[in-house]
Design an enzyme around this catalytic site. Structure first.
Site, PDB file in Angstrom:
ATOM      1  N   ASN A 120      -1.534  -0.564   7.498  1.00  0.00           N
ATOM      2  CA  ASN A 120      -0.858  -1.832   7.769  1.00  0.00           C
ATOM      3  C   ASN A 120       0.043  -2.289   6.618  1.00  0.00           C
ATOM      4  OD1 ASN A 120      -2.963  -2.407   6.097  1.00  0.00           O
ATOM      5  ND2 ASN A 120      -4.009  -3.815   7.475  1.00  0.00           N
ATOM      6  N   HIS A 154      -1.780  -5.423   1.862  1.00  0.00           N
ATOM      7  CA  HIS A 154      -3.052  -6.141   1.851  1.00  0.00           C
ATOM      8  C   HIS A 154      -2.799  -7.547   1.363  1.00  0.00           C
ATOM      9  CE1 HIS A 154      -7.248  -7.178   0.976  1.00  0.00           C
ATOM     10  NE2 HIS A 154      -6.759  -7.721  -0.124  1.00  0.00           N
ATOM     11  N   ARG A 169       3.304  -6.429   9.382  1.00  0.00           N
ATOM     12  CA  ARG A 169       2.445  -5.355   9.907  1.00  0.00           C
ATOM     13  C   ARG A 169       2.839  -4.961  11.329  1.00  0.00           C
ATOM     14  NH1 ARG A 169      -2.895  -8.296   7.612  1.00  0.00           N
ATOM     15  NH2 ARG A 169      -3.165  -7.166   5.657  1.00  0.00           N
ATOM     16  N   THR A 173      -4.489  -7.933  10.799  1.00  0.00           N
ATOM     17  CA  THR A 173      -4.888  -6.683  10.118  1.00  0.00           C
ATOM     18  C   THR A 173      -4.594  -5.468  10.993  1.00  0.00           C
ATOM     19  OG1 THR A 173      -6.658  -7.912   9.044  1.00  0.00           O
ATOM     20  CG2 THR A 173      -6.851  -5.533   9.008  1.00  0.00           C
ATOM     21  N   PHE A 222     -15.085   3.919   8.566  1.00  0.00           N
ATOM     22  CA  PHE A 222     -13.799   4.401   8.032  1.00  0.00           C
ATOM     23  C   PHE A 222     -13.677   4.181   6.522  1.00  0.00           C
ATOM     24  CE2 PHE A 222     -13.304   0.171   9.941  1.00  0.00           C
ATOM     25  CZ  PHE A 222     -12.844  -0.576   8.857  1.00  0.00           C
ATOM     26  N   LYS A 247       0.835  -1.205   0.000  1.00  0.00           N
ATOM     27  CA  LYS A 247       0.000   0.000   0.000  1.00  0.00           C
ATOM     28  C   LYS A 247       0.872   1.258   0.000  1.00  0.00           C
ATOM     29  CE  LYS A 247      -3.611  -2.247   2.762  1.00  0.00           C
ATOM     30  NZ  LYS A 247      -4.474  -2.015   3.934  1.00  0.00           N
TER      31      LYS A 247
END
Ligand code: CMP
Length: 167
Positions: A122, A125, A108, A97, A58, A10
């Site tokens: 985190n 994915h 993570r 997660t 969120f 990410k």
């Protein structure tokens, strides 16, 4: 059992220059990378990817996060890992997660954080199960971008479609 899973590094992972580190950690799995690309994530792709989370408070921030708007780095690295127990192996190396709950030796747990707005940043994915992996891999990749045949394909003619080619 031979499995496949989608991995996304990410925008926070990219902005923190964690790509090499994450790939090294994932290489412990001895799985094969059968597809990889860097891409800009548009709103449509982001919302489709996280469509099962649209009721979450969120959700809007999550869409901004995966599009890179929170980090000023509008790109994601997408990969498909393939091999024995790929889903479990990658999930274990990634950790929970919630980065605060993730094993501190996991990816993570080592590099994630929770923002003041409550988003779990985190860094990567990974697909949750085989059904999600199929949905996600088909969403992020065309069949010809993957070097093995993971799912059945068909050939269609698209005469009207325009394509950009090298000049
Ligand atoms: P990911 O594995 O991409 O799947 C959904 C994402 O939503 C997750 O990583 C986190 O970035 C975010 N997320 C999941 N649960 C929560 C939560 N309870 N609070 C904030 N963010 C979350």
């Amino acid at each position: 059992m031979n499995q496949k899973t989608l991995v996304l590094i990410k925008p926070d992972g990219l902005v923190k220059s964690l790509t090499g580190n994450i790939l090294m950690r994932l290489s412990e799995s001895k799985l094969e990378i059968v597809a990889a690309k860097i891409l800009r994530v548009n709103k449509e792709l982001a919302e489709e990817h996280y469509k099962h989370m649209e009721d979450k408070p969120f959700f809007k921030e999550l869409i901004r996060y995966i599009q890179g708007e929170l980090h000023g780095r509008r790109k994601v690295m997408a990969m498909v890992y393939w091999g024995e127990d790929a889903l479990t192996k990658v999930r274990e190396l990634a950790g929970s997660t919630n980065p605060e709950e993730a094993d501190v030796t996991s990816i993570r747990g080592s590099f994630g954080r929770i923002t003041t707005k409550g988003i779990y940043e985190n860094v990567l994915h990974t697909s949750s199960d085989a059904k999600e992996a199929e949905r996600e891999i088909k969403l992020w990749f065309e069949p010809d971008e993957i070097i093995v045949d993971l799912y059945p394909t068909k050939t269609v003619s698209m005469e009207t479609q325009k394509k950009r080619v090298w000049a």
